[in-house]
Design a protein around this motif. Structure first.
Motif, PDB file in Angstrom:
ATOM      1  N   THR A 246       8.897   7.746  14.516  1.00 27.86           N
ATOM      2  CA  THR A 246       8.581   6.940  13.329  1.00 27.86           C
ATOM      3  C   THR A 246       8.956   5.482  13.587  1.00 27.86           C
ATOM      4  N   PRO A 247       8.230   4.816  14.492  1.00 27.17           N
ATOM      5  CA  PRO A 247       8.588   3.455  14.870  1.00 27.17           C
ATOM      6  C   PRO A 247       8.273   2.452  13.758  1.00 27.17           C
ATOM      7  N   VAL A 248       8.964   1.321  13.816  1.00 28.81           N
ATOM      8  CA  VAL A 248       8.688   0.223  12.887  1.00 28.81           C
ATOM      9  C   VAL A 248       7.401  -0.451  13.331  1.00 28.81           C
ATOM     10  N   THR A 249       6.444  -0.545  12.443  1.00 30.07           N
ATOM     11  CA  THR A 249       5.166  -1.175  12.787  1.00 30.07           C
ATOM     12  C   THR A 249       5.259  -2.689  12.641  1.00 30.07           C
ATOM     13  N   VAL A 250       4.252  -3.369  13.179  1.00 33.41           N
ATOM     14  CA  VAL A 250       4.171  -4.824  13.048  1.00 33.41           C
ATOM     15  C   VAL A 250       4.196  -5.217  11.576  1.00 33.41           C
ATOM     16  N   ARG A 251       3.423  -4.527  10.779  1.00 32.08           N
ATOM     17  CA  ARG A 251       3.369  -4.837   9.346  1.00 32.08           C
ATOM     18  C   ARG A 251       4.730  -4.652   8.684  1.00 32.08           C
ATOM     19  N   GLN A 252       5.396  -3.541   8.985  1.00 31.75           N
ATOM     20  CA  GLN A 252       6.704  -3.285   8.386  1.00 31.75           C
ATOM     21  C   GLN A 252       7.714  -4.352   8.782  1.00 31.75           C
ATOM     22  N   ALA A 253       7.670  -4.783  10.033  1.00 29.66           N
ATOM     23  CA  ALA A 253       8.611  -5.802  10.500  1.00 29.66           C
ATOM     24  C   ALA A 253       8.380  -7.129   9.786  1.00 29.66           C
ATOM     25  N   LEU A 254       7.117  -7.549   9.689  1.00 30.00           N
ATOM     26  CA  LEU A 254       6.815  -8.823   9.036  1.00 30.00           C
ATOM     27  C   LEU A 254       7.119  -8.758   7.542  1.00 30.00           C
ATOM     28  N   GLU A 255       6.839  -7.629   6.925  1.00 32.10           N
ATOM     29  CA  GLU A 255       7.143  -7.474   5.496  1.00 32.10           C
ATOM     30  C   GLU A 255       8.651  -7.406   5.260  1.00 32.10           C
ATOM     31  N   TYR A 256       9.399  -6.877   6.221  1.00 29.68           N
ATOM     32  CA  TYR A 256      10.867  -6.852   6.124  1.00 29.68           C
ATOM     33  C   TYR A 256      11.408  -8.282   6.082  1.00 29.68           C
ATOM     34  N   TRP A 257      10.875  -9.134   6.960  1.00 33.12           N
ATOM     35  CA  TRP A 257      11.282 -10.555   6.975  1.00 33.12           C
ATOM     36  C   TRP A 257      10.874 -11.247   5.685  1.00 33.12           C
ATOM     37  N   ILE A 258       9.671 -10.967   5.215  1.00 30.51           N
ATOM     38  CA  ILE A 258       9.189 -11.599   3.978  1.00 30.51           C
ATOM     39  C   ILE A 258      10.104 -11.259   2.810  1.00 30.51           C
ATOM     40  N   GLU A 259      10.419  -9.982   2.650  1.00 34.37           N
ATOM     41  CA  GLU A 259      11.209  -9.542   1.490  1.00 34.37           C
ATOM     42  C   GLU A 259      12.679  -9.934   1.587  1.00 34.37           C
ATOM     43  N   ASN A 260      13.217  -9.980   2.805  1.00 36.42           N
ATOM     44  CA  ASN A 260      14.650 -10.215   2.967  1.00 36.42           C
ATOM     45  C   ASN A 260      15.013 -11.647   3.345  1.00 36.42           C
ATOM     46  N   TYR A 261      13.994 -12.461   3.627  1.00 33.56           N
ATOM     47  CA  TYR A 261      14.294 -13.852   3.976  1.00 33.56           C
ATOM     48  C   TYR A 261      13.299 -14.838   3.379  1.00 33.56           C
ATOM     49  N   ALA A 262      12.030 -14.650   3.688  1.00 32.15           N
ATOM     50  CA  ALA A 262      11.023 -15.666   3.362  1.00 32.15           C
ATOM     51  C   ALA A 262      10.877 -15.920   1.871  1.00 32.15           C
ATOM     52  N   ARG A 263      10.958 -14.880   1.050  1.00 34.92           N
ATOM     53  CA  ARG A 263      10.754 -15.069  -0.395  1.00 34.92           C
ATOM     54  C   ARG A 263      11.803 -16.014  -0.984  1.00 34.92           C
ATOM     55  N   GLU A 264      12.979 -16.036  -0.413  1.00 37.94           N
ATOM     56  CA  GLU A 264      14.041 -16.892  -0.940  1.00 37.94           C
ATOM     57  C   GLU A 264      14.125 -18.227  -0.219  1.00 37.94           C
TER      58      GLU A 264
END
Length: 407
Positions: free
Chosen positions: A95-113
Motif C-alpha cells: 500500500t505505497p504512498v502515491t504521488v497524489r497522496q504525497a502532494l495532498e499531504y503537503w497541501i493539507e499539512n503545510y500549503a493551506r496555512e
C-alpha cells in the motif's frame, strides 16, 4: 543445505507428518502433511525462540528466500524484530504512498496555512499531474515520469492548452518543496526532482517592470467611472489602484477587516503573502465606496460580493488592456507596481510605501521598528487619491504629465 531439486521433489507431495528442513543462517522450510512447502526464518530475542513465515515455494524461490533471510539477519543485528520489520515493509510495498497522496499531504499539512496561492497550486496539480502520474507509487516514480508532465505543460496541448513554460517551472518548484516536506516527515521518500531546476523543464518568471502611464491610468479610471466591464472587476481595479494591495488581499477581503469608525483596513495574516498583518488607513474619499459595497454585499460577507478563484480573477484582469486598446499588455499586479512608482514620484518616503505594500523593512528596522506609520500612510493615500481625481477630472489650471490625451 537446501536445493531446488529437493524442494521440487517435496512440493505438493503428501507427508505422513510435518517435516522441517534447514538451509542455515536461520532459514528453513516446513512441509505440511498436504505437501505445502513454506519458508521460515527462525531467530531468538532475549533467549526466546521466534520465527517469521517468508512465503510458500515455488511462489518464493530458494534464492529469493535466502535474500530475505539476509535482510532479516541485518534487521536483527540492528536491534529490530525481523517479524515486525518485515510486516511494516510489506505494508509499505503493498500500500505505497502515491504521488497524489504525497502532494495532498503537503497541501493539507503545510500549503493551506503557508502558501497564499494554494488554490492555484491545487488546480495545477489536478490539471497537469494527477491525471497522468497521480496514481503512481511515489517511491517508484522516476525522474522521466515527472519530465513528461513538465514537458506537456511547457509545450502545451494542441487545441486544448497553450504552452506554459513559466508555469512548468513554478509547478516544479512547488513540487520540490512538497516532496522535501514529505521526506523530512518520513511520510514518503523521493529525490527524483532534486537535481532539476526551473530552466530544465521550462522558464523562470522574469522580473516585471510594467508601470502604467498616466494615460493608461486615466483610461482605466474613465472606464470604471463609465461602468465599463463587470462590477466585480471595476471595484477590484479601483481599490487595487488606490491601496497598492495584492489582488488576493482584496479577493479574499471580508467586511470585518474594514473598520470605518477608526478608518482602518486590517489585512489578516492568512490573506497576506508575507504572513504578516497589514494595516492601511482608509482615505476619506474611499469610505463612501466601502459603505456602498456593504449595502450591496453585506449579506455575503465578502467586500466584492463573492469569492472568485485566483485563476478566474487573474485571467479576467489580464484582458482589460485589450478592452482599453492599450498596445502593451498589463496585469492586475502591475497596478501595484504603478502605485509604488507613482507614490515615490510624488515624494512619499520609501519606508512608508513599503509599509503600505506589506513589505518588511530592511536591516535593524525589521527587528526593532514596529511602527505602522499610520499618520504618514494616511497623508500619502489622501494625496494619492487627490492625484487620481485630478488625473480623471483635471482643473483648468492643473496639467498632469501624460494626461494631455483628454485635456
Amino acid at each position: 543445505m537446501l536445493y531446488e531439486t529437493t524442494l521440487r521433489g517435496l512440493n505438493n507431495k503428501p507427508q505422513t507428518a510435518s517435516v522441517t528442513l534447514t538451509d542455515g543462517k536461520g532459514l528453513g522450510v516446513r512441509i505440511s502433511m498436504q505437501g505445502k512447502v513454506r519458508f521460515q526464518f527462525r531467530y531468538k530475542i532475549n533467549g526466546r525462540s521466534k520465527r517469521v513465515d517468508l512465503g510458500f515455494y515455488p511462489d518464493l524461490s530458494l534464492r529469493v528466500a535466502r535474500d530475505i533471510t539476509e535482510q532479516c539477519r541485518s534487521w536483527l543485528a540492528e536491534g529490530h524484530d525481523p517479524k515486525l520489520k518485515r510486516s511494516m515493509s510489506r505494508e509499505k510495498t503493498l500500500t505505497p504512498v502515491t504521488v497524489r497522496q504525497a502532494l495532498e499531504y503537503w497541501i493539507e499539512n503545510y500549503a493551506r496555512e503557508n502558501r497564499v496561492n494554494v488554490e492555484r497550486i491545487i488546480i495545477q496539480y489536478q490539471r497537469h499531474i494527477f491525471p497522468f502520474i497521480g496514481h503512481f507509487p511515489l517511491e517508484q516514480t522516476e525522474t522521466r515520469h515527472w519530465i513528461e508532465c513538465f514537458d506537456r505543460i511547457r509545450r502545451g496541448i494542441k487545441g486544448k492548452r497553450k504552452p506554459a513554460p513559466v508555469a512548468a517551472g513554478q509547478i516544479l518548484q512547488s513540487t520540490k518543496q512538497a516532496l522535501r516536506f514529505c521526506r523530512v516527515r518520513r511520510y514518503a521518500i523521493s529525490r527524483e526532482l532534486d537535481d532539476l531546476i526551473a530552466s530544465d523543464v521550462g522558464k523562470k518568471q522574469k522580473p516585471k517592470d510594467r508601470v502604467l502611464t498616466d494615460v493608461e491610468v486615466y483610461d482605466l479610471l474613465n472606464s470604471i467611472q463609465n461602468q465599463k466591464g463587470t462590477f466585480y472587476l471595476r471595484y477590484l481595479c479601483k481599490l487595487l489602484l488606490i491601496f497598492g494591495a495584492r489582488t488576493q488581499e482584496l479577493r479574499l477581503s471580508t467586511f470585518d477587516e474594514w473598520d470605518l469608525e477608526r478608518g482602518l483596513w486590517t489585512v489578516p495574516k492568512t490573506h497576506s503573502k508575507s504572513d504578516k498583518l497589514i494595516i492601511r488607513p482608509i482615505p476619506s474619499k474611499v469610505k463612501p465606496i466601502i459603505e456602498f459595497l456593504y449595502k450591496r454585499h453585506g449579506h455575503t460577507g465578502y467586500l466584492l460580493g463573492e469569492l472568485k478563484s485566483c485563476e478566474t480573477v487573474s485571467g479576467s484582469g489580464c484582458l482589460i488592456y485589450k478592452r482599453l486598446k492599450h498596445k502593451e499588455s498589463w496585469s492586475l499586479h502591475d497596478l501595484r507596481r504603478t502605485f509604488t512608482t507613482k507614490l515615490n514620484d510624488l515624494g512619499v518616503a520609501p519606508y512608508v510605501v513599503e509599509q503600505m505594500l506589506g513589505h518588511s523593512l530592511g536591516g535593524v528596522m525589521a527587528v526593532y521598528n514596529r511602527s505602522q506609520y499610520l499618520p504618514e500612510k494616511l497623508v500619502a493615500l489622501d494625496m494619492w487619491c487627490e492625484w487620481l481625481d485630478l488625473l480623471l477630472n483635471p482643473s483648468d489650471n492643473v496639467v498632469l504629465i501624460g494626461a494631455a490625451r483628454h485635456g
